[in-house]
Design an enzyme around this catalytic site. Structure first.
Site, PDB file in Angstrom:
ATOM      1  N   GLY A   1     -75.104   5.078  57.980  1.00 11.91           N
ATOM      2  CA  GLY A   1     -76.160   5.111  58.990  1.00 11.91           C
ATOM      3  C   GLY A   1     -77.540   4.947  58.394  1.00 11.91           C
ATOM      4  N   ASP A   2     -77.759   5.517  57.208  1.00 13.22           N
ATOM      5  CA  ASP A   2     -79.040   5.375  56.520  1.00 13.22           C
ATOM      6  C   ASP A   2     -79.322   3.908  56.207  1.00 13.22           C
ATOM      7  OD1 ASP A   2     -81.393   6.260  54.955  1.00 13.22           O
ATOM      8  OD2 ASP A   2     -80.178   5.628  53.235  1.00 13.22           O
ATOM      9  N   VAL A   3     -78.315   3.213  55.728  1.00 17.82           N
ATOM     10  CA  VAL A   3     -78.468   1.789  55.400  1.00 17.82           C
ATOM     11  C   VAL A   3     -78.766   0.978  56.663  1.00 17.82           C
ATOM     12  CG1 VAL A   3     -77.255  -0.257  54.541  1.00 17.82           C
ATOM     13  CG2 VAL A   3     -77.015   1.926  53.350  1.00 17.82           C
TER      14      VAL A   3
END
Length: 150
Positions: A32-34
């Site tokens: 999700g961060d990416v």
């Protein structure tokens, strides 16, 4: 398309991709961060042709503090399955950086885990809706902070 290519590469290597709901929430948050980082940087590209400006603004926008604020506003709109992923992400144990409180970091982890889940489940419309709303909330919060600082 990216997920399909990855699944094909895993299958070609003889490795099965795990069901999304069985993936560790910290790994969902990693994905999700990416996804969110790329989304933010692409949204910022029209604002400046200077890498440093896009990087600095993007880094602030993907911070745990602002992700927490976005998640707090969006939490009530989550479906049942999204709430389950949210809780798993929020309750996951990990190291908390000095740049955020424990609460902010856990909410940001839940935010990112939810984005990772939506991405891997190929729920593109919901992912786009969630990221668009988050971008608007974060932009509003940053502008309010800037105005208060004047």
């Amino acid at each position: 398309m990216l997920k399909e290519h990855t699944l094909a590469a895993c299958k070609g290597a003889g490795v099965d991709f795990p069901p999304t709901k069985q993936i560790n929430p910290i790994l969902l948050a990693y994905i999700g961060d990416v996804v969110f980082s790329m989304y933010i940087r692409l949204r910022l590209l029209p604002l400046s042709s200077h890498v440093r400006i896009v990087h600095d603004l993007g880094s602030r926008m993907v911070s745990a503090v602002y992700q927490c604020q976005a998640m707090q506003e969006l939490e009530a709109s989550l479906s049942e399955d999204e709430q389950a992923i949210f809780r798993r992400g929020r309750n996951a144990k990990s190291m908390v950086p000095k740049s955020a409180s424990v609460h902010e970091y856990r909410m940001a982890t839940a935010f990112e885990a939810l984005l990772g889940y939506l991405f891997l489940e190929e729920r593109e419309a919901r992912l786009e809706e969630f990221m668009d709303k988050s971008f608007d909330i974060i932009t509003e919060k940053m502008n309010a902070k800037k105005e208060a600082g004047k």
